[in-house]
Design an enzyme around this catalytic site. Structure first.
Site, short mmCIF file in Angstrom:
data_model
loop_
_atom_site.label_atom_id
_atom_site.label_comp_id
_atom_site.label_asym_id
_atom_site.label_seq_id
_atom_site.Cartn_x
_atom_site.Cartn_y
_atom_site.Cartn_z
N ASP A 149 53.60 17.01 20.93
CA ASP A 149 54.62 18.04 20.86
C ASP A 149 54.23 18.99 19.74
OD1 ASP A 149 56.80 19.64 20.26
OD2 ASP A 149 58.29 18.04 20.54
N HIS B 113 69.60 20.34 9.25
CA HIS B 113 69.90 20.99 10.55
C HIS B 113 70.85 20.15 11.40
CE1 HIS B 113 66.94 24.01 9.76
NE2 HIS B 113 65.95 23.14 9.70
N ASP C 299 65.15 24.93 1.13
CA ASP C 299 64.27 24.81 2.29
C ASP C 299 64.18 26.20 2.94
OD1 ASP C 299 63.37 22.41 4.45
OD2 ASP C 299 63.92 24.31 5.40
N HIS D 168 64.17 26.98 6.03
CA HIS D 168 64.99 27.14 7.24
C HIS D 168 66.47 27.14 6.86
CE1 HIS D 168 61.22 25.20 8.69
NE2 HIS D 168 61.35 26.10 9.67
N ASP E 162 59.08 23.78 2.37
CA ASP E 162 58.42 24.69 3.29
C ASP E 162 58.62 26.14 2.82
OD1 ASP E 162 61.12 24.50 3.85
OD2 ASP E 162 60.84 23.73 5.90
N TYR F 111 55.60 21.12 4.84
CA TYR F 111 54.62 20.66 5.82
C TYR F 111 53.18 20.89 5.42
CZ TYR F 111 59.08 20.44 7.98
OH TYR F 111 60.40 20.14 8.19
C1 X5A Z 1 63.78 20.16 8.03
C2 X5A Z 1 62.97 21.28 8.61
C3 X5A Z 1 62.33 22.57 10.53
C4 X5A Z 1 62.40 22.58 12.02
C5 X5A Z 1 61.51 23.67 12.58
C6 X5A Z 1 61.53 23.72 14.07
N1 X5A Z 1 63.08 21.51 9.94
N2 X5A Z 1 60.74 24.82 14.55
O1 X5A Z 1 62.23 21.92 7.88
ZN ZN Z 2 62.62 23.56 6.70
#
Ligand code: X5A
Ligand code: ZN
Length: 686
Positions: free
Chosen positions: A22, A137, A174, A176, A267, A307
């Site tokens: 994935d 999330h 973060d 996101h 990230d 990441y």
């Molecule tokens: C916890 C986090 C990111 C999800 C990215 C999906 N989630 N494209 O960094």
């Molecule tokens: Zn994130």
């Protein structure tokens, strides 16, 4: 008061992993945990932290936030075969399940709760939990974006219930948007949620309208949800700090949380394939340091994303260093927020202005999209080095040029910014009798020097002649402490002196002679002797009742201030003015002088001292003319203690004070660009 830092980690949480192919989920790998922990082990913090065992969160705790139906679904995945796991995963956006996912997700919840318990019970002052799967999330009844249970949201609810907390701040750095956390607390004024995130005008995942700056909370929770959408990639140290100075910190100090929870995703750091931002690892040390000044230092950081394995582990390391109270590396490079960042900041401030005293005074206009300029990206220096695997590599994917560049950059960068920690934190030369007994015990007290030692010391610095030596004798104590700071034997120091201004003048001259490039001097009170500041090498900020006539240049700023005697009205000036100027200047050392007729209370002075510790690797010399023992004690504590004390009851600045700050900001924002917090600022006066 509690001291110490908790570190919560268990390799059990590496069992959750992706079983099929994935391309979206493959970056969320078990190595994220192991490499972060290995880095902490390798660089030392592991031995200095308190280790708290993990446990599983129980069903009741999970249901503080999640529905029982959803809990049952997650629970049911334990016994599923791959086929079935895939099918369940497909019901959610960017999520995978493994037979051990439920177990790991419960551990991630439990680890976060153990951290809250450690901090709230006073076992430690602060701490970090390295967990997987992440949480922000995750929603009441849905997994999302690699997140199963919302660890931080559960921790907040748990802290409210178990410890009766009424104000919790969640800072989500973060990259996101933690939309899950936003949904959970949207109507709850007891939880202030702050998130910055890559947004690109809703083009970036999760592509939600409600991630924009105008989602400010609902119902009773209006004003308690703060979104800073980044509309460009490449945001870096100065953009993040600008968001802290002009949005988060003023609101957070006004909110006055009893506990700070950090959704600590990395990230948002340089090299991350998701974020595409440029903040360097030490930026997280600064962010952490600021947040440690809230809630008497009670801070729990819980890992979310991140990441790029090297960037992630370096940034985690920097966070822990800050939590432990180590001096914070200086940020390198010019400190200028980009126009797109300033635009976002202006919009958030405008959207929140009716809900916060510190904003309402500052008539801020909304702005529509104006910016086109994108941020210049840090060009990592190319250096031969072995390469650390990234998450991409850990899953066996080809390794992009960019990632290799970042790898090399980080390797040399970390070497550059990590200097040995001075063996002693604070050195004190105190004349007033009895004061030394009231200092924090770890302050090293210098003996008052006799004339002979004084002369000997001074002649080491100035060999020009006996005459000058004699004149310098009153400064012997100060020079002894300053000398230790310059030689990095101590981190910072405090001295009492009957001649504050003169002492400061000698200190500044001595620093320049020693070879320092930039020394910031904050003078609180009336300067009875003129301080000759050498342009560029010194920046003098005088906080006083009567403005000095000589002031008005870039390097001599006079901040005309009237104190509020009962409460502390200095928050917005310290955060929105002094810090931006200081970070723009990037001093190598800071001299704080408290002279006669000061217009700042003890609380204001301690606040200033604590905040400025983030600069100049905490090299601060405090010179105190006023021998009020309480003041000396408070400043010594601010210099010496890891965690903050109480800075007094929040008070908004008076109209007069606000006008003064606005005027100065207007005059100086072209020179000291971290002051910019509206787009008009970026173009005015040039
Ligand atoms: C916890 C986090 C990111 C999800 C990215 C999906 N989630 N494209 O960094
Ligand atoms: Zn994130």
């Amino acid at each position: 008061m509690a001291s110490g830092t908790a570190l919560i980690y268990d390799s059990e949480m590496t069992r959750h992993r992706l079983l099929w192919e994935d391309p979206i989920c493959e970056i969320e790998v078990p190595e994220r945990l192991t490499s972060s922990y290995e880095q902490l082990k390798h660089r030392g913090p592991v031995q200095r932290c308190m280790h708290v065992p993990i446990r599983e969160g129980n069903e009741e705790e999970i249901m503080l936030v999640h529905s029982s139906e959803y809990l049952q679904i997650v629970k049911s995945t334990q016994k599923m075969a791959e086929e079935e796991l895939r099918r369940v995963s497909e019901n959610y956006d960017a999520v995978y399940f493994h037979p051990d996912t439920y177990h790991c997700a419960k551990l991630a919840v439990g680890a976060s709760l153990q951290l809250v318990d450690s901090v709230m019970s006073g076992k430690v002052c602060n701490g970090i939990a390295l967990v997987r799967p992440p949480g922000h999330h995750s929603q009441r009844a849905a997994a999302n974006g690699f997140c199963i249970f919302n660890n931080v949201a559960i921790a907040a609810e748990y802290a409210k219930r178990k410890y009766g907390l009424q104000r919790i701040l969640i800072v989500d750095w973060d990259i996101h948007h933690g939309q899950g956390t936003q949904y959970i607390f949207e109507e709850d004024p007891s939880v202030l949620y702050f998130s910055w995130h890559r947004y690109e005008h809703q083009q970036f995942w999760p592509m939600l309208r409600e991630s924009d700056y105008d989602a400010i909370g609902r119902g009773k929770g209006k004003g308690f949800n703060i979104n800073v959408p980044w509309n460009k990639t490449g945001m870096g140290n100065s953009d993040y700090l600008a968001a802290f100075f002009h949005v988060l910190l003023p609101l957070a100090f006004e909110f006055d949380p009893e506990l700070v929870l950090v959704s600590a995703g990395y990230d948002s750091g340089i090299g991350d394939p998701e974020g595409q931002m440029t903040a360097t690892p030490e930026c997280f040390a600064h962010l952490t340091h600021f947040l440690m000044q809230l809630a008497k230092g009670k801070l729990c950081a819980v890992l979310e994303g991140g990441y790029h394995l090297k960037s992630l582990s370096d940034s985690v390391f920097m966070t822990v260093k800050s939590l432990l109270g180590d001096p914070i590396p200086q940020l390198s490079g010019e400190m200028v927020p980009c126009i797109s960042a300033v635009e976002s900041i202006q919009n958030v401030r405008a959207a929140h202005k009716t809900y916060w005293k510190c904003l309402i005074q500052e008539d801020i206009g909304l702005l529509q999209d104006l910016s086109t300029k994108s941020h210049s990206v840090v060009e990592p220096e190319l250096l031969q080095s072995s390469v650390h695997p990234t998450a991409e590599q850990a899953v066996g994917k080809s390794y992009s040029d960019e990632a290799i560049k970042t790898e090399r950059f980080l390797k040399s960068h970390m070497k550059k910014i990590l200097s040995p920690v001075p063996p002693v934190k604070t050195s004190a030369a105190i004349v007033s009798t009895g004061a030394e007994n009231l200092l924090p015990i770890s302050v090293q007290v210098e003996k008052e020097m006799d004339t002979k030692n004084c002369k000997a010391l001074i002649s080491r610095f100035y060999s020009e002649g006996v005459k000058e030596n004699e004149a310098l004798i009153p400064f012997g104590n100060m020079l002894a402490v300053l000398d230790k700071i310059l030689r990095k034997e101590v981190c910072n120091g405090i001295v009492e002196s009957a001649v504050g201004s003169l002492c400061a003048a000698v200190a500044l001259k001595h620093c320049t002679d020693f070879g320092l490039q930039r020394v910031l001097c904050i003078f609180v009170g009336e300067m009875d002797t003129e301080l000759s500041v050498e342009d560029g090498k010194n920046l003098l900020v005088n906080i006083c009742q009567k403005p000095s006539e000589k002031a008005g240049s870039k390097y001599f700023i006079s901040l005309n201030w009237k104190e509020d005697t009962e409460r502390n009205n200095f928050f917005s000036a310290a955060l929105g003015f002094i810090l931006p100027v200081a970070y723009s200047y990037q001093p190598d050392l800071i001299v704080i002088v408290v002279g006669p007729n000061r217009s700042l209370g003890i609380n204001g002075i301690s606040l200033l001292t604590s905040l400025l510790k983030g600069l100049a690797e905490s090299r601060i010399l405090a010179v105190i003319q006023d021998t009020e023992i309480k003041l000396v004690q408070s400043v010594a504590k601010a210099l010496n203690k890891v965690s903050a004390h109480d800075f007094g009851v929040y008070a908004s600045a008076s109209q007069e004070n606000v006008r003064e700050i606005k005027l100065l900001r207007h005059q100086l924002q072209q020179e000291w660009k971290m002051l910019q917090c509206s787009v008009a600022d970026c173009f005015s006066g040039s």
